[in-house]
Scaffold this motif. Structure first.
Motif, short mmCIF file in Angstrom:
data_model
loop_
_atom_site.label_atom_id
_atom_site.label_comp_id
_atom_site.label_asym_id
_atom_site.label_seq_id
_atom_site.Cartn_x
_atom_site.Cartn_y
_atom_site.Cartn_z
N SER A 1 0.63 -1.30 0.03
CA SER A 1 0.06 -0.03 -0.08
C SER A 1 0.93 1.29 -0.02
O SER A 1 1.77 1.32 0.57
N ALA B 1 -3.83 -1.78 -4.70
CA ALA B 1 -3.86 -1.48 -3.27
C ALA B 1 -3.67 0.11 -3.38
O ALA B 1 -4.60 0.92 -2.36
N ALA C 1 -6.61 2.75 -1.59
CA ALA C 1 -6.26 3.94 -0.60
C ALA C 1 -6.58 5.31 -1.25
O ALA C 1 -7.40 6.13 -0.57
#
Length: 155
Positions: free
Chosen positions: A75, A105, A109
């Motif tokens: 991430s 990822a 986010a």
């Protein structure tokens, strides 16, 4: 709509194809841009313990961006989101390496932060599971919907 580019992990240790580096460079030069660089620190993310391999502990982006941000793991760190929010960005154009893991990822986010993540489908490659990136593109379409198929179509 104010746009920016996120270049995910286009760095030597992941052996990106030349065309991906070039497309990522073109996008980063056209918009405000952030590039992430994945580095290894076993104390932060146990790649070796869990997966038996590690990214390099020292590596650099192959793309010049307005901001380079180091990350450890899949991430993007909070600094990526904070940078886009400080620029008051509406839509983030995403390109890079591992469409089915690290790029995906990043999409989660960005989405969770209220930004509009948009994948540039001809500017990604996949992980070793699917180097073509098709799996990542389909996962992105399922989760976020926003895909631009050709980097030359972006205005």
């Amino acid at each position: 709509m104010k746009q920016a580019v996120l270049v995910v992990d286009v760095q030597p240790s992941f052996d990106p194809p030349d065309w991906l580096v070039e497309r990522s460079r073109l996008l980063a030069a056209k918009f405000p841009s952030v590039a992430t660089v994945e580095r290894h620190d076993e104390a932060k993310v146990p790649f070796f313990r869990q997966l038996g391999w590690t990214p390099r502990s020292v590596d650099d982006s192959l793309v010049q961006a307005d901001r380079i941000i180091l990350k450890y793991g899949y991430s993007p760190p909070p600094e990526v989101i904070e940078q886009f929010q400080s620029w008051k960005i509406d839509r983030v154009l995403v390109c890079g390496i591992q469409a089915d893991t690290c790029v995906l990822a990043a999409g989660f986010a960005l989405f969770d932060a209220g930004l509009q993540p948009t994948l540039i489908a001809d500017a990604v490659v996949g992980s070793s599971l699917d180097r073509s990136g098709k799996l990542g593109v389909e996962l992105w379409r399922h989760h976020f919907g926003q895909i631009i198929n050709n980097h030359l179509e972006i205005t």
